[in-house]
Design an enzyme around this catalytic site. Structure first.
Site, PDB file in Angstrom:
ATOM      1  N   GLU A 178       0.835  -1.203   0.000  1.00 61.22           N
ATOM      2  CA  GLU A 178       0.000   0.000   0.000  1.00 61.22           C
ATOM      3  C   GLU A 178       0.875   1.261   0.000  1.00 61.22           C
ATOM      4  O   GLU A 178       0.565   2.241  -0.678  1.00 61.22           O
ATOM      5  CB  GLU A 178      -0.951  -0.030   1.208  1.00 61.22           C
ATOM      6  CG  GLU A 178      -1.741   1.247   1.460  1.00 61.22           C
ATOM      7  CD  GLU A 178      -2.644   1.681   0.309  1.00 61.22           C
ATOM      8  OE1 GLU A 178      -2.816   0.917  -0.663  1.00 61.22           O
ATOM      9  OE2 GLU A 178      -3.159   2.808   0.368  1.00 61.22           O
ATOM     10  N   HIS A 216      16.259 -13.147  -2.824  1.00 67.70           N
ATOM     11  CA  HIS A 216      15.972 -14.063  -3.928  1.00 67.70           C
ATOM     12  C   HIS A 216      15.886 -13.333  -5.273  1.00 67.70           C
ATOM     13  O   HIS A 216      15.342 -13.875  -6.222  1.00 67.70           O
ATOM     14  CB  HIS A 216      14.671 -14.836  -3.659  1.00 67.70           C
ATOM     15  CG  HIS A 216      14.768 -15.720  -2.451  1.00 67.70           C
ATOM     16  ND1 HIS A 216      15.574 -16.817  -2.394  1.00 67.70           N
ATOM     17  CD2 HIS A 216      14.189 -15.624  -1.229  1.00 67.70           C
ATOM     18  CE1 HIS A 216      15.473 -17.393  -1.204  1.00 67.70           C
ATOM     19  NE2 HIS A 216      14.634 -16.666  -0.473  1.00 67.70           N
TER      20      HIS A 216
END
Ligand code: F6R
Length: 608
Positions: free
Chosen positions: A483, A506
């Site tokens: 958000e 990652h």
């Protein structure tokens, strides 16, 4: 998105139309127009690319009439221009139409009407409606009959208002997928696509349903269906204050709405906390405890910020009620032939209650026999009416395109739902009391954050200079990061990306550099150590860090920190989000953006 206003009565329609259009400006538009007629006959039309103020300046002094329609257009078919602005008229210049929505078979209708002699002056799909109504109008045909007959040929979505200079005693409106609200006055009537255009004049409103039309006269109205069946609609009262539609001395609606959050939260909570049983009262759910116990899963649907608020809601429901819960974009859900389960509770989230994708998802669930609750701000809106029950936010009208106070109130509504669910399942009275107490303290906590506005504004000006920003949060913090990134990009146009903190290594860690600062949500909870490790990984790559935390991390781990008050862990995300609203707002101001009406965006997306 596009807006419609209409007036019929003893007064000058033009004044109301221009004022009403100005009230709808917040929805986003690129051109505007008005058409008026009256007893003296003739149709006057004025249209202008640009702002309502440009239109007002273009309206001639003798532009008077007692019956009129007006429109703000957000271009879909054809560029923003005077010619493409609504109202559109027929060849004879008697009929004028304003339209929200999209006519899907416009090209086919245009070819047919052109073959029959219609001359088109715009590239819009709407102009076909004016010619189509004209084609169904005869000496003895009532305007409402002509509109009804014309709409039988139309495929698509519409909210329309139509006037005919030969019948100035009426306006005909119709709705299919795009809202139309009638406003009832004293010997005068109004219509609009949004109640905000009406509240200055009347609080008594009637919402049309899809597939309905109304013929509106100064002394009343009649509603009927596409197959000419009369339907009776009772008026409802709008409880929003007129002042709620002004900036109230703030520089922007967005800033006002950010500051209204303590009061909005109080209203969302009002009368809903049960201290005796440490639970929540939610009368509008229309589900008793036994029915709620049978629910095995909760699926939340919404678009944009409503979807992110749903992610926070899902987290609250899983934590407090231990029921699997998941939030999904309604815009995706509706297209993937979803499996609807009898023991799943579906929850549609929408501030406006008019977002087309969310409405379509609700309709798909209901068509397949599912049960849907609405978490909606706008009373009587299409989604609220379509749902089996729900929770109204009572956050007050949200004018600025970017959602802030409705977002916060939505999370509060989910906290209440989760508490109610939890106390029916295994949440202990002690834990229930813990949450009730924390909810009551939230308005005060939000005020404490808002008091830091000046410091946050300074940080925003410093960080706004970057081409992009990374937002990271772990588990409860991840929806906050999403958000926060959404708010920054939509109003400041600074690229912002949100990632789960755990995912950084990652892939996105490759992006980290002094040029890409990170906003990190670092609550003081069971994952604090993990989050601090992530900050270390960022600092080791010379990344700059702005932490939103309950206490300032070691200076080696964060360049700056905004400290927020600590609530209970389940409710912390809601508070961590508030500084991100201020950060986005002040970044947008520092960059000179149109804060309340960001480019390319509309307040409610009522088209597909
Ligand atoms: C973002 C924003 C949008 C809306 C979305 C859904 O600040 O305002 O992402 O949240 O368009 O709108 P509603 O809640 O009216 O269905």
């Amino acid at each position: 998105m596009c807006g419609i206003v209409a007036y019929i009565g003893p007064k000058d329609a033009t004044a109301f139309l221009l004022e009403g259009l100005a009230r709808l400006e917040y929805r986003g538009y690129d051109s505007a127009g008005v058409a008026v007629t009256g007893k003296s006959g003739g149709l006057k039309v004025c249209k202008a690319k640009g702002r309502v103020a440009d239109l007002a300046a273009a309206v001639p002094a003798r532009f008077k009439g007692t019956t009129g329609i007006g429109h703000t257009r957000w271009a879909t078919h054809g560029e923003p221009s005077d010619a493409n602005a609504h109202p559109h008229t027929d060849n004879a210049g008697n009929i004028a139409v304003v339209h929200n929505g999209i006519i899907e078979n416009a090209e086919e209708l245009r070819a047919r009407l052109t073959a029959d002699g219609a001359v088109f002056h715009s590239e819009t799909d709407t102009e076909v409606l004016a010619h189509l109504v004209a084609a169904h109008t005869g000496e003895d045909t009532e305007l409402e009959e002509a509109v009804r007959a014309a709409l039988k040929h139309v495929v698509g979505t519409y909210g329309i208002a139509v006037v005919d200079a030969r019948r100035p005693d009426r306006i005909v409106v119709a709705r299919n997928g795009s809202p139309i609200v009638l406003g009832l006055g004293e010997k005068e009537m109004f219509a609009a696509s949004d109640v905000s255009a009406l509240v200055r004049y009347t609080r008594q409103v009637v919402h049309l349903e899809d597939g309905e039309l109304a013929v509106v006269r100064a002394d009343g109205f009649r509603t009927f269906t596409e197959d000419a069946r009369t339907v009776t609609r009772q008026p409802s009262t709008v409880d929003w204050e007129v002042g709620a539609f002004d900036t109230g001395g703030y520089e922007h609606y967005l800033l006002k709405e950010i500051h209204e959050q303590p009061a909005a939260v109080e209203r969302t909570l009002s009368g809903r906390l049960d201290e005796r049983f440490a639970t929540a009262h939610l009368g509008g759910l229309n589900l008793d405890a036994r029915e709620l116990r049978e629910i095995r899963r909760v699926k939340i649907l919404g678009c944009g910020s409503a979807y992110y608020a749903g992610e926070m809601g899902a987290q609250l429901i899983e934590e407090l009620a231990r029921i699997p819960a998941h939030s999904e974009p309604a815009s995706e859900f509706r297209y993937r032939n979803p499996v609807i389960e009898a023991d799943t509770l579906y929850v549609a989230v929408s501030q406006s209650g008019e977002t087309y994708d969310t409405l379509a998802a609700v309709q798909e669930i209901k068509r397949k026999g599912g049960r849907v609750l609405g978490v909606v701000n706008t009373v009587g809106s299409a989604i609220a009416r379509e749902c089996d029950g729900g929770i109204y936010l009572h956050a007050g009208p949200e004018i600025s395109v970017a959602s802030t106070k409705a977002f916060t109130s939505t999370v509060i509504a989910f906290a209440l739902l989760a508490l109610h669910f939890g106390r029916i399942h295994d949440l202990s009275p002690a834990d229930g009391r813990r949450i009730v107490g924390a909810l009551k303290a939230l308005p005060g906590h939000i005020r404490q954050i808002l008091e830091q506005q000046d410091a946050i504004a300074k940080l925003a000006a410093e960080y706004a200079d970057n081409a992009g920003m990374m937002f990271i949060g772990r588990v409860r913090g991840y929806p906050v990061a999403r958000e926060g990134a959404q708010k920054l990009k939509e109003i400041s146009y600074v690229h912002a990306e949100a990632y789960p903190a755990s995912e950084l290594k990652h892939g996105p860690l490759a992006l980290i550099s002094p040029e890409l600062p990170t906003v990190a949500l670092v609550p003081d909870d069971e994952l604090l150590d993990k989050n601090l490790t992530t900050l270390g990984e960022i600092k080791a790559r010379s990344g700059r860090v702005l932490a939103i935390a309950h206490r300032e991390p070691d200076a080696k781990l964060a360049d700056h920190c905004i400290v927020v008050p600590k609530s209970e862990p389940e409710l912390d995300p809601l508070l961590l989000n508030i500084p991100l609203q201020l950060l986005a707002y002040h970044a947008a101001v520092a960059l000179g953006r149109d804060v309340d009406k960001p480019r390319n965006l509309a307040k409610s997306v009522t088209v597909e």
